[in-house]
Motif scaffolding. Structure first.
Motif, PDB file in Angstrom:
ATOM      1  N   ALA A 151     124.568  85.603  41.332  1.00  0.00           N
ATOM      2  CA  ALA A 151     123.115  85.086  41.205  1.00  0.00           C
ATOM      3  C   ALA A 151     123.189  83.714  41.446  1.00  0.00           C
ATOM      4  CB  ALA A 151     122.409  85.688  40.358  1.00  0.00           C
ATOM      5  N   CYS A 152     123.835  82.940  40.865  1.00  0.00           N
ATOM      6  CA  CYS A 152     123.615  81.486  40.703  1.00  0.00           C
ATOM      7  C   CYS A 152     125.302  80.919  41.399  1.00  0.00           C
ATOM      8  CB  CYS A 152     123.701  80.873  39.524  1.00  0.00           C
ATOM      9  SG  CYS A 152     125.037  81.365  38.213  1.00  0.00           S
ATOM     10  N   GLY A 153     126.174  81.754  41.872  1.00  0.00           N
ATOM     11  CA  GLY A 153     127.314  80.962  42.354  1.00  0.00           C
ATOM     12  C   GLY A 153     128.250  80.697  41.342  1.00  0.00           C
ATOM     13  N   GLY A 154     127.823  80.614  40.104  1.00  0.00           N
ATOM     14  CA  GLY A 154     128.877  80.252  39.097  1.00  0.00           C
ATOM     15  C   GLY A 154     128.292  78.582  38.546  1.00  0.00           C
ATOM     16  N   THR A 155     127.123  78.218  39.068  1.00  0.00           N
ATOM     17  CA  THR A 155     126.605  77.265  38.661  1.00  0.00           C
ATOM     18  C   THR A 155     125.862  77.247  37.191  1.00  0.00           C
ATOM     19  OG1 THR A 155     124.367  77.265  39.522  1.00  0.00           O
ATOM     20  CG2 THR A 155     126.480  76.381  40.976  1.00  0.00           C
ATOM     21  N   GLY A 156     125.308  78.276  37.129  1.00  0.00           N
ATOM     22  CA  GLY A 156     124.926  78.574  35.624  1.00  0.00           C
ATOM     23  C   GLY A 156     123.187  78.312  35.831  1.00  0.00           C
ATOM     24  N   ALA A 157     122.758  77.505  36.950  1.00  0.00           N
ATOM     25  CA  ALA A 157     121.467  77.213  37.268  1.00  0.00           C
ATOM     26  C   ALA A 157     120.540  78.267  37.972  1.00  0.00           C
ATOM     27  CB  ALA A 157     121.372  75.994  37.807  1.00  0.00           C
ATOM     28  N   GLN A 158     119.456  78.468  37.822  1.00  0.00           N
ATOM     29  CA  GLN A 158     118.655  79.456  38.468  1.00  0.00           C
ATOM     30  C   GLN A 158     118.692  79.065  40.062  1.00  0.00           C
ATOM     31  OE1 GLN A 158     117.286  82.035  37.112  1.00  0.00           O
ATOM     32  NE2 GLN A 158     115.746  82.652  38.765  1.00  0.00           N
ATOM     33  N   PRO A 159     118.560  79.991  40.954  1.00  0.00           N
ATOM     34  CA  PRO A 159     118.894  79.907  42.369  1.00  0.00           C
ATOM     35  C   PRO A 159     117.433  79.208  42.673  1.00  0.00           C
ATOM     36  CG  PRO A 159     119.309  82.148  41.924  1.00  0.00           C
ATOM     37  CD  PRO A 159     118.950  81.459  40.542  1.00  0.00           C
ATOM     38  N   GLY A 160     118.041  78.012  43.551  1.00  0.00           N
ATOM     39  CA  GLY A 160     117.228  77.246  43.986  1.00  0.00           C
ATOM     40  C   GLY A 160     116.923  75.764  43.237  1.00  0.00           C
ATOM     41  N   SER A 161     117.699  75.701  41.907  1.00  0.00           N
ATOM     42  CA  SER A 161     117.799  74.629  41.271  1.00  0.00           C
ATOM     43  C   SER A 161     119.341  74.338  41.014  1.00  0.00           C
ATOM     44  CB  SER A 161     117.232  74.780  39.778  1.00  0.00           C
ATOM     45  OG  SER A 161     117.987  75.807  39.286  1.00  0.00           O
ATOM     46  N   GLN A 162     119.675  73.042  40.547  1.00  0.00           N
ATOM     47  CA  GLN A 162     121.007  72.811  40.563  1.00  0.00           C
ATOM     48  C   GLN A 162     121.259  72.001  39.001  1.00  0.00           C
ATOM     49  OE1 GLN A 162     123.563  72.932  42.396  1.00  0.00           O
ATOM     50  NE2 GLN A 162     122.665  74.216  43.763  1.00  0.00           N
ATOM     51  N   PRO A 163     122.458  72.000  38.363  1.00  0.00           N
ATOM     52  CA  PRO A 163     122.665  71.477  37.308  1.00  0.00           C
ATOM     53  C   PRO A 163     122.671  69.669  37.654  1.00  0.00           C
ATOM     54  CG  PRO A 163     124.362  73.063  37.629  1.00  0.00           C
ATOM     55  CD  PRO A 163     123.629  72.849  39.051  1.00  0.00           C
ATOM     56  N   GLY A 195     129.741  68.673  30.986  1.00  0.00           N
ATOM     57  CA  GLY A 195     129.589  67.428  31.888  1.00  0.00           C
ATOM     58  C   GLY A 195     128.382  67.641  32.637  1.00  0.00           C
ATOM     59  N   GLN A 196     127.611  68.408  32.361  1.00  0.00           N
ATOM     60  CA  GLN A 196     126.314  68.793  33.125  1.00  0.00           C
ATOM     61  C   GLN A 196     125.152  69.342  32.250  1.00  0.00           C
ATOM     62  OE1 GLN A 196     127.436  71.334  36.528  1.00  0.00           O
ATOM     63  NE2 GLN A 196     127.659  72.957  34.956  1.00  0.00           N
ATOM     64  N   ILE A 197     124.056  69.406  32.582  1.00  0.00           N
ATOM     65  CA  ILE A 197     122.988  69.766  31.853  1.00  0.00           C
ATOM     66  C   ILE A 197     121.996  70.822  32.705  1.00  0.00           C
ATOM     67  CG2 ILE A 197     120.771  69.272  30.575  1.00  0.00           C
ATOM     68  CD1 ILE A 197     122.062  66.576  29.679  1.00  0.00           C
ATOM     69  N   ILE A 198     122.015  71.995  32.241  1.00  0.00           N
ATOM     70  CA  ILE A 198     121.223  72.801  32.952  1.00  0.00           C
ATOM     71  C   ILE A 198     119.587  72.996  32.516  1.00  0.00           C
ATOM     72  CG2 ILE A 198     120.927  75.396  33.751  1.00  0.00           C
ATOM     73  CD1 ILE A 198     123.750  75.462  33.629  1.00  0.00           C
ATOM     74  N   HIS A 199     118.739  72.443  33.140  1.00  0.00           N
ATOM     75  CA  HIS A 199     117.379  72.652  32.720  1.00  0.00           C
ATOM     76  C   HIS A 199     116.479  74.112  32.998  1.00  0.00           C
ATOM     77  CE1 HIS A 199     117.201  68.382  31.544  1.00  0.00           C
ATOM     78  NE2 HIS A 199     117.724  68.150  32.939  1.00  0.00           N
ATOM     79  N   ASP A 200     117.018  74.733  33.897  1.00  0.00           N
ATOM     80  CA  ASP A 200     116.718  76.000  34.465  1.00  0.00           C
ATOM     81  C   ASP A 200     117.655  76.987  34.319  1.00  0.00           C
ATOM     82  OD1 ASP A 200     114.919  78.186  35.197  1.00  0.00           O
ATOM     83  OD2 ASP A 200     114.330  77.318  37.286  1.00  0.00           O
ATOM     84  N   PRO A 201     118.029  77.513  33.474  1.00  0.00           N
ATOM     85  CA  PRO A 201     119.514  78.402  33.518  1.00  0.00           C
ATOM     86  C   PRO A 201     119.146  79.774  34.300  1.00  0.00           C
ATOM     87  CG  PRO A 201     118.307  78.606  31.173  1.00  0.00           C
ATOM     88  CD  PRO A 201     117.756  77.449  32.154  1.00  0.00           C
ATOM     89  N   THR A 203     118.824  83.542  34.919  1.00  0.00           N
ATOM     90  CA  THR A 203     118.311  84.529  34.087  1.00  0.00           C
ATOM     91  C   THR A 203     119.459  85.759  34.028  1.00  0.00           C
ATOM     92  OG1 THR A 203     117.503  85.651  35.961  1.00  0.00           O
ATOM     93  CG2 THR A 203     115.987  84.200  34.572  1.00  0.00           C
ATOM     94  N   ARG A 204     120.276  85.478  34.967  1.00  0.00           N
ATOM     95  CA  ARG A 204     121.492  86.907  34.804  1.00  0.00           C
ATOM     96  C   ARG A 204     122.465  86.628  33.780  1.00  0.00           C
ATOM     97  NH1 ARG A 204     125.897  89.171  38.060  1.00  0.00           N
ATOM     98  NH2 ARG A 204     125.865  91.211  37.720  1.00  0.00           N
ATOM     99  N   CYS A 205     122.944  85.323  34.044  1.00  0.00           N
ATOM    100  CA  CYS A 205     124.403  84.719  33.132  1.00  0.00           C
ATOM    101  C   CYS A 205     123.811  83.820  32.085  1.00  0.00           C
ATOM    102  CB  CYS A 205     125.416  84.185  34.207  1.00  0.00           C
ATOM    103  SG  CYS A 205     124.743  82.498  34.826  1.00  0.00           S
TER     104      CYS A 205
END
Length: 381
Positions: A151-163, A195-201, A203-205
């Motif tokens: 869903a997020c491609g491994g970034t951990g962020a909600q699609p449409g956002s970035q860490p 090394g990064q902060i995810i404000h909008d994680p 929902t799947r992972c």
């Protein structure tokens, strides 16, 4: 003591690129790092010298000052541009650990400047029959593991956002505390080493970048494997984090006990019960092997415990070499559940043996009895 030229220390030309500087320092760090040379003061000094040279030349501002004024341009004691810590201070110290030591000891930068981590290795215990282990087989296994979140491609962020890169550690995942000459690195308290902060994680992972799944894999088992062997499936372990490589899957082999055969190295062993009459008069028996049946010739007067070797009927080594043998140990079976007539015939047979002297027909038995007699005679003395 006069300092050596930094380019000479790293063994590079004065127009060396940043990649060449990093490669040269990596080579020296691997050779002289204190962890690899405990107690070696000379190696420690060479490591400090190389680190100071790399810190200076990898910083464009410091390198320009060094190229123009030499050591005087970067020595704080002489009005140079270096920080309060001399050759061990400055922001590029973190770059050294994040970029160079990360490459040496398994870290490194992932997407978005965050620290990448290799996925964990996994182990799967595979139980095989003796036939499967000797002949080889292909099996399908189901392995629960962590895979990259689609869903997020491994970034951990909600699609449409970035860490976002952590502002505290600059994406390194580590913060440095300077205490005079010494520097201590600690895990960044804000991003907890990510090394990064995810404000909008996602929902799947839930911001982890990985999810738990059960994967079905096909494993080719080579012929000749044995208990304790393991098969490595590269890249089939847990997915890495922040773009890091996946781990490996190790399939651990265990061979089940066989009702007929016992394996010892590359040979197979089995016990073959034979009738009393066959042992005395000889004959032919059909015995099993892993690739079919063979006839085993029993010569007359065969004693219990004798080994018969069937060459090439054992195991072909998994790493090459000659095929082992099958060794059949015959066990003479004493008749049971005899009828009165059969017992009578055996007694008559025994009398015929005594008529010519028992030692003639049963040499081992009489030899043993003679030894026992001599033993007791010796005790009387």
């Amino acid at each position: 003591m006069a300092k050596r030229d930094y380019y000479e220390v790293l063994g590079v030309s004065r127009n060396a690129s940043e990649a060449e500087l990093k490669k040269a320092f990596r080579r020296l760090a691997q050779k002289y790092h204190p962890d690899r040379n405990p107690g070696d003061k000379e190696a420690e000094e060479r490591f400090k010298e190389a680190k100071e040279a790399y810190e200076t030349l990898s910083d464009p501002r410091k390198r320009a000052a060094y190229d123009q004024f030499g050591h005087a341009g970067v020595d704080p004691g002489m009005g140079g541009t270096a920080g309060a810590g001399g050759g061990f201070g400055g922001a590029s110290f973190s770059d050294i650990f994040g970029d160079v030591f990360g490459d040496i000891f398994g870290g490194g930068a992932g997407r978005g400047g965050s620290r990448a981590y290799r996925g964990a290795d996994l182990r799967y215990d595979l139980e095989l029959t003796l036939e499967e282990a000797v002949m080889g087989t292909t099996v399908r296994i189901r392995v629960p593991t962590q895979v990259t979140c689609q869903a997020c491609g491994g970034t951990g962020a909600q699609p449409g956002s970035q860490p976002e890169t952590c502002p505290t550690c600059g994406g390194v995942g580590q913060v440095r505390m300077q205490q005079g000459f010494f520097s201590v690195q600690q895990t960044c308290p804000r991003c907890r080493g990510a090394g990064q902060i995810i404000h909008d994680p996602c929902t799947r992972c839930h911001g982890q970048g990985r999810v738990q799944e059960t994967r079905t894999l096909s494993v080719k088992v080579p012929a000749g494997v044995d208990t304790g062997d393991r098969i490595r499936l590269a890249g089939e372990g847990e997915a890495g984090q922040n773009g890091g490589p996946p781990g490996d899957l190790y399939v651990q082999i265990r061979v089940k006990e066989h009702p007929i055969f016992e394996r010892r190295d590359n040979n197979l062993y089995c016990e073959v019960p034979i009738p009393f009459v066959t042992a005395a008069l000889g004959g032919e028996l059909e015995v099993p092997t892993l690739d079919g049946r063979v006839n085993l010739k029993i010569p007359p007067e065969t004693q219990s415990g004798r080994l018969f070797r069937l060459r090439g009927k054992g195991v072909k080594p998994v790493r090459g070499g000659p095929v082992g043998d099958l060794l059949c140990r015959v066990v003479v079976e004493t008749p049971v559940n005899l009828t009165p007539r059969q017992k009578e015939l055996l007694r008559e047979f025994e009398k015929t043996l005594d008529e010519k002297g028992g030692s003639h027909h049963n040499p081992q038995s009489h030899s043993w009895l003679d030894s026992v007699k001599k033993f007791f005679e010796g005790l009387k003395l």
